[in-house]
Design an enzyme around this catalytic site. Structure first.
Site, PDB file in Angstrom:
ATOM      1  N   ASP A  29       1.642  55.128  96.495  1.00 54.96           N
ATOM      2  CA  ASP A  29       0.900  53.889  96.638  1.00 54.96           C
ATOM      3  C   ASP A  29      -0.415  53.974  96.260  1.00 54.96           C
ATOM      4  O   ASP A  29      -1.321  54.754  96.017  1.00 54.96           O
ATOM      5  CB  ASP A  29       1.073  53.709  98.275  1.00 54.96           C
ATOM      6  CG  ASP A  29       0.701  52.556  98.867  1.00 54.96           C
ATOM      7  OD1 ASP A  29       1.485  51.877  99.338  1.00 54.96           O
ATOM      8  OD2 ASP A  29      -0.532  51.977  98.471  1.00 54.96           O
ATOM      9  N   ILE A  30      -0.803  52.764  95.725  1.00 57.22           N
ATOM     10  CA  ILE A  30      -1.951  52.618  95.031  1.00 57.22           C
ATOM     11  C   ILE A  30      -3.434  52.504  96.043  1.00 57.22           C
ATOM     12  O   ILE A  30      -4.202  52.875  95.746  1.00 57.22           O
ATOM     13  CB  ILE A  30      -1.873  51.317  94.184  1.00 57.22           C
ATOM     14  CG1 ILE A  30      -3.086  51.325  93.190  1.00 57.22           C
ATOM     15  CG2 ILE A  30      -2.335  49.951  94.943  1.00 57.22           C
ATOM     16  CD1 ILE A  30      -2.576  51.576  91.785  1.00 57.22           C
ATOM     17  N   HIS A  93      11.070  48.235 100.301  1.00 65.10           N
ATOM     18  CA  HIS A  93      10.687  49.441 100.046  1.00 65.10           C
ATOM     19  C   HIS A  93      10.463  50.516 101.403  1.00 65.10           C
ATOM     20  O   HIS A  93      10.383  50.029 102.394  1.00 65.10           O
ATOM     21  CB  HIS A  93       9.117  49.662  99.292  1.00 65.10           C
ATOM     22  CG  HIS A  93       8.276  48.511  99.947  1.00 65.10           C
ATOM     23  ND1 HIS A  93       8.376  47.325  99.886  1.00 65.10           N
ATOM     24  CD2 HIS A  93       7.091  49.085 100.611  1.00 65.10           C
ATOM     25  CE1 HIS A  93       7.130  46.717 100.673  1.00 65.10           C
ATOM     26  NE2 HIS A  93       6.574  47.716 101.185  1.00 65.10           N
ATOM     27  N   HIS A  95       7.951  53.642 102.712  1.00 70.22           N
ATOM     28  CA  HIS A  95       6.900  54.343 102.573  1.00 70.22           C
ATOM     29  C   HIS A  95       7.003  55.790 103.089  1.00 70.22           C
ATOM     30  O   HIS A  95       7.631  56.086 104.319  1.00 70.22           O
ATOM     31  CB  HIS A  95       5.636  53.798 103.674  1.00 70.22           C
ATOM     32  CG  HIS A  95       5.178  52.281 103.232  1.00 70.22           C
ATOM     33  ND1 HIS A  95       4.155  52.155 102.596  1.00 70.22           N
ATOM     34  CD2 HIS A  95       5.622  51.186 103.790  1.00 70.22           C
ATOM     35  CE1 HIS A  95       3.885  50.739 102.694  1.00 70.22           C
ATOM     36  NE2 HIS A  95       4.726  50.111 103.028  1.00 70.22           N
TER      37      HIS A  95
HETATM   38  P1  AMP Z   1       3.992  46.328 102.750  1.00 71.27           P
HETATM   39  O1  AMP Z   1       4.866  45.378 101.886  1.00 71.27           O
HETATM   40  O2  AMP Z   1       3.396  45.910 103.809  1.00 71.27           O
HETATM   41  O3  AMP Z   1       4.715  47.553 103.189  1.00 71.27           O
HETATM   42  O4  AMP Z   1       2.962  47.021 101.701  1.00 71.27           O
HETATM   43  C1  AMP Z   1       2.993  47.234 100.650  1.00 71.27           C
HETATM   44  C2  AMP Z   1       2.455  48.149  99.977  1.00 71.27           C
HETATM   45  O5  AMP Z   1       2.586  48.456  98.606  1.00 71.27           O
HETATM   46  C3  AMP Z   1       0.980  48.529 100.254  1.00 71.27           C
HETATM   47  O6  AMP Z   1       0.882  50.002 100.919  1.00 71.27           O
HETATM   48  C4  AMP Z   1       0.114  48.495  98.952  1.00 71.27           C
HETATM   49  O7  AMP Z   1      -0.927  49.507  98.880  1.00 71.27           O
HETATM   50  C5  AMP Z   1       1.202  49.129  98.143  1.00 71.27           C
HETATM   51  N1  AMP Z   1       1.213  48.402  96.682  1.00 71.27           N
HETATM   52  C6  AMP Z   1       0.882  47.208  96.503  1.00 71.27           C
HETATM   53  N2  AMP Z   1       0.683  47.023  94.960  1.00 71.27           N
HETATM   54  C7  AMP Z   1       0.875  48.120  94.327  1.00 71.27           C
HETATM   55  C8  AMP Z   1       1.036  48.671  93.166  1.00 71.27           C
HETATM   56  N3  AMP Z   1       0.913  48.075  91.821  1.00 71.27           N
HETATM   57  N4  AMP Z   1       1.232  50.155  92.860  1.00 71.27           N
HETATM   58  C9  AMP Z   1       1.716  51.000  93.850  1.00 71.27           C
HETATM   59  N5  AMP Z   1       1.265  50.444  95.477  1.00 71.27           N
HETATM   60  C10 AMP Z   1       1.113  49.181  95.359  1.00 71.27           C
END
Ligand code: AMP
Length: 129
Positions: A29-30, A93, A95
């Site tokens: 995660d970024i 996705h 986590h």
């Molecule tokens: P959620 O959709 O609420 O589960 O959150 C999306 C997750 O994706 C968050 O934790 C962001 O930090 C992560 N995220 C968003 N863009 C990227 C990326 N380009 N690379 C890695 N993680 C990402």
């Protein structure tokens, strides 16, 4: 539907990849809420995780299990926590979050980590996968 994760799958945008098979991709995660915070996604384009077929959902969880084992070898923690949110990115996705306390699962914060450290960590997890 095109979104940031479908662009990661197609290679249009980079990621800190930790594992991959024909059906799944795992990357850091970024904006990690904890050191080692990893996302596991199916390569198929689907938004809501519980719209996935039983077989696809099972495959996603089994792949997540393998990623979690590699993650736990690399990051010092009590357990790997699992969470599904999906409010920000409309691509299913999971986590995976290394945890020592319940607070480590708290979203809405980021630990702040450099790109270089993310790259090094991803490589370490990939080596243990
Ligand atoms: P959620 O959709 O609420 O589960 O959150 C999306 C997750 O994706 C968050 O934790 C962001 O930090 C992560 N995220 C968003 N863009 C990227 C990326 N380009 N690379 C890695 N993680 C990402």
């Amino acid at each position: 539907m095109s979104n940031i994760f479908s662009k990661i799958i197609s290679g249009e945008i980079p990621c800190h990849k930790v594992a991959e098979d024909d059906l799944h991709l795992a990357f850091l995660d970024i904006n990690p809420v904890a050191y080692g915070h990893t996302l596991v996604i199916p390569k198929m384009g689907i938004d809501y995780i519980f719209d996935m077929s039983d077989e696809s959902l099972t495959n996603l969880m089994l792949f997540s299990k393998k990623v979690a084992k590699a993650l736990k070898k690399v990051v010092d923690c009590k357990k790997i926590g699992v969470s599904v949110i999906g409010l920000e990115v409309p691509h299913a996705h999971v986590h995976l979050i290394p945890i020592n306390a319940i607070q480590d699962m708290t979203f809405g914060k980021s630990i702040g980590i450099s790109q270089a450290d993310l790259t090094a960590l991803a490589n370490k997890i990939a080596t243990n996968f």
